[in-house]
Design a protein around this motif. Structure first.
Motif, PDB file in Angstrom:
ATOM      1  N   THR A  74       0.844  -1.194   0.000  1.00  0.00           N
ATOM      2  CA  THR A  74       0.000   0.000   0.000  1.00  0.00           C
ATOM      3  C   THR A  74       0.877   1.241   0.000  1.00  0.00           C
ATOM      4  N   ASP A  75       1.980   1.184   0.737  1.00  0.00           N
ATOM      5  CA  ASP A  75       2.934   2.283   0.825  1.00  0.00           C
ATOM      6  C   ASP A  75       4.334   1.664   0.826  1.00  0.00           C
ATOM      7  N   LEU A  76       5.037   1.772  -0.296  1.00  0.00           N
ATOM      8  CA  LEU A  76       6.344   1.130  -0.449  1.00  0.00           C
ATOM      9  C   LEU A  76       7.360   1.659   0.565  1.00  0.00           C
ATOM     10  N   SER A  80       9.183  -0.677   3.256  1.00  0.00           N
ATOM     11  CA  SER A  80      10.645  -0.705   3.313  1.00  0.00           C
ATOM     12  C   SER A  80      11.136  -0.435   4.730  1.00  0.00           C
ATOM     13  N   ALA A  81      10.549   0.557   5.384  1.00  0.00           N
ATOM     14  CA  ALA A  81      10.943   0.880   6.755  1.00  0.00           C
ATOM     15  C   ALA A  81      10.674  -0.299   7.694  1.00  0.00           C
ATOM     16  N   GLU A  82       9.538  -0.966   7.520  1.00  0.00           N
ATOM     17  CA  GLU A  82       9.199  -2.119   8.356  1.00  0.00           C
ATOM     18  C   GLU A  82      10.161  -3.285   8.137  1.00  0.00           C
ATOM     19  N   HIS A  83      10.667  -3.422   6.911  1.00  0.00           N
ATOM     20  CA  HIS A  83      11.625  -4.491   6.607  1.00  0.00           C
ATOM     21  C   HIS A  83      13.070  -4.100   6.915  1.00  0.00           C
ATOM     22  N   GLY A  84      13.288  -2.831   7.190  1.00  0.00           N
ATOM     23  CA  GLY A  84      14.627  -2.378   7.533  1.00  0.00           C
ATOM     24  C   GLY A  84      15.539  -2.161   6.336  1.00  0.00           C
ATOM     25  N   GLU A  88      12.394  -1.292  -3.005  1.00  0.00           N
ATOM     26  CA  GLU A  88      12.117  -0.738  -4.331  1.00  0.00           C
ATOM     27  C   GLU A  88      12.521  -1.695  -5.456  1.00  0.00           C
ATOM     28  N   PHE A  89      13.705  -2.294  -5.340  1.00  0.00           N
ATOM     29  CA  PHE A  89      14.146  -3.218  -6.389  1.00  0.00           C
ATOM     30  C   PHE A  89      13.253  -4.462  -6.420  1.00  0.00           C
ATOM     31  N   HIS A  90      12.886  -4.976  -5.227  1.00  0.00           N
ATOM     32  CA  HIS A  90      11.952  -6.106  -5.160  1.00  0.00           C
ATOM     33  C   HIS A  90      10.675  -5.746  -5.921  1.00  0.00           C
ATOM     34  N   ASN A  91      10.140  -4.581  -5.594  1.00  0.00           N
ATOM     35  CA  ASN A  91       8.899  -4.123  -6.211  1.00  0.00           C
ATOM     36  C   ASN A  91       9.051  -4.006  -7.723  1.00  0.00           C
ATOM     37  N   LYS A 109      -3.803  -4.206  -3.564  1.00  0.00           N
ATOM     38  CA  LYS A 109      -2.905  -3.625  -2.567  1.00  0.00           C
ATOM     39  C   LYS A 109      -3.013  -4.402  -1.265  1.00  0.00           C
ATOM     40  N   TYR A 110      -1.932  -4.414  -0.526  1.00  0.00           N
ATOM     41  CA  TYR A 110      -1.876  -5.134   0.743  1.00  0.00           C
ATOM     42  C   TYR A 110      -3.011  -4.714   1.667  1.00  0.00           C
ATOM     43  N   GLU A 111      -3.264  -3.425   1.752  1.00  0.00           N
ATOM     44  CA  GLU A 111      -4.304  -2.923   2.646  1.00  0.00           C
ATOM     45  C   GLU A 111      -5.660  -3.518   2.291  1.00  0.00           C
ATOM     46  N   GLY A 112      -5.972  -3.585   0.996  1.00  0.00           N
ATOM     47  CA  GLY A 112      -7.243  -4.164   0.564  1.00  0.00           C
ATOM     48  C   GLY A 112      -7.321  -5.650   0.848  1.00  0.00           C
ATOM     49  N   PHE A 113      -6.197  -6.329   0.752  1.00  0.00           N
ATOM     50  CA  PHE A 113      -6.169  -7.767   0.988  1.00  0.00           C
ATOM     51  C   PHE A 113      -6.274  -8.096   2.467  1.00  0.00           C
TER      52      PHE A 113
END
Length: 129
Positions: A74-76, A80-84, A88-91, A109-113
């Motif tokens: 939902t918000d890249l 990213s911050a949550e994964h540390g 972006e490259f993954h995405n 989107k993750y939020e919708g899921f």
């Protein structure tokens, strides 16, 4: 070793594809399948396992049996911050595969899921199916 890991991960993916094609296994969801093996193999494991993408040729011959649920952040920046680290490259790599796949895809989107009560509710957001 790297080659053994690639072969084992490809073998696992191929076994599941063969099982779905050849058996009446009913409906089920496989998480972390061939797209993830390609992207995370390249980014995290430092190898390219393009063989897993070749499985799409077999899968595309059975569109009634194979569908991809592609969940995007939902918000890249937040993800990213949550994964540390930057995702972006993954995405970008997941988008690259998405643009080329011949499989039916539900992109949401993750939020919708995560906030949905059922997969049917998510399917209302389908992009191509």
């Amino acid at each position: 070793n790297e080659e053994e890991a690639k072969l084992a991960n490809y073998g696992s993916c191929k076994m599941l594809v063969d099982m779905v094609v050849n058996l009446d296994v009913g409906d089920f969801i496989i998480d972390r399948f061939h797209w993830t093996e390609f992207v995370y193999g390249m980014v995290e494991r430092v190898y390219i396992n393009s063989n897993v993408l070749d499985l799409e040729e077999v899968m595309a011959q059975h569109p009634d049996k194979f569908k991809v649920v592609y969940i995007v952040p939902t918000d890249l920046n937040r993800s990213s911050a949550e994964h540390g680290k930057s995702l972006e490259f993954h995405n970008d790599m997941f988008e690259w595969i998405y643009d080329r796949t011949k499989l039916p895809v539900l992109k949401t989107k993750y939020e919708g899921f995560i906030n949905a009560n059922s997969l049917e509710e998510v399917m209302g957001e389908r992009v191509r199916w």
